[in-house]
Design an enzyme around this catalytic site. Sequence first.
Site: not given
Length: 326
Positions: A159, A180-181, A239, A241, A270, A288, A290
Site C-alpha cells: 500500500r 515478491r509478486t 520510512t 522500519r 529507536e 519516526h 511517518g
Amino acid sequence: MPNIFITRHIPQAGYDRLAAAFGPDAISSFDEDRATPRDVLFKCVAGADAIFAILTEKMDAEVFDAAGPQLKVVANMAVGYDNVDVPAATERGIPITNTPGVLTETTADLTWALILAAARRTGEAERFVRAGNWHSWSPTLLLGVDVYDKTLGIYGMGRIGKAVARRAAGFGMKVLYHNRTRLSTEEEQALNATLVDFPTLLKESDILSPHCPLTPDTRHAFSTNEFTAMKDSVVFINTTRGPVVDEAALAQALQNHSIFSAGIDVFEEEPTIHPELLKCENAVLLPHLGSASEATRGRMATIAADNIIARLNGDTPPNCINAEVL
Ligand code: DGY
C-alpha cells in the site's frame, strides 16, 4: 465492566471511543508521553481484558502472562507489529490487531518530504542559515541532485510503496520496483512502474526507498554490499522500519560519499541513533514521524479502539492479524 489498559498517552479520539463504549472507569493507562517501563507494564496489565498497545512497548509472552488468561485482545496502534510476538499471542489464543490503510497517504507524504529534503539538502541548508553562515547567493552553494525525470526505486510494493510511486508521476519519474509478486498490467501502467530484480533496483535507482515490512528476510536488506552497488548519486530513504537498514553501513556509505544522501525516519534502536549517522551532514533524520498528522493519528487511535470494542462485545475485530485464534 471490562478492564482496558492503554500503554501510553494516545490521541483523545481513541480514548473517547472506548469511554463511549464501556465508560471511563473501564479504562486505565500509563498516561505519560514515554514508553511504559517494563516493570510498570507488568503491574498495569494484570487483570486486563484488552491492551491498547503502542509500538514503543514490546508485547511478548511475559506481558501476556502478566496480564493473565482473561486477556482477550491486544490492539496495536500501528500498521507495523514487529513489537508484538504474534506466535506467542497465537499460542495463548490472543487476537492481535493493527491499523492498516489509514496511514498510507500520510506516510507517503512524509516519504516525499524526505526525498526532497535529502536530494536538495534542505536540512543542511537550514542549519547553515540559522548558524548565520549565509553571506551571499553563490553559484556553487549547497548543490543537490534533481528529483524530476529521475528513476524512483521501491523495494516492497504494498500500500505505502504504491502511494509513494503514485506521487512520482508529478515529477515525471520512472518507477522501478522489487516485490515478491508482480502488480497487474493496469497497475504497472498507472504507476509507470517496472518490476526488476534486486541487483537492477540497486544499480539503476536515483532515489531508493524500501517499503517492506520488517521480517527475518528483510532485516538488514540494505547493508554494505547493497550501498556499494548503488549509484554514488543515489538518495536513500527509509520510512518503514529501522532494522531493514544496517545503520552502521549506511553511515559509512554517507561518510565515504558512496551514496549522495539519506532521508531517515526510522532507526534500528529507536530513539537511539547510531553516533556515526548523527555526524552525517548529508542525512536528514526525523523522529519516526511517518504517520504523524493529527487526522491520521486520531484515525489510528479510533481504529485500535474499534478493534478492542468489537472483540470485547464478542464480534470479530476488523483488523485481526492472527485470525486463526478467533
Ligand atoms: C506504523 O503504523 O507502523 C508506523 O510506523 C507508525 O507511524
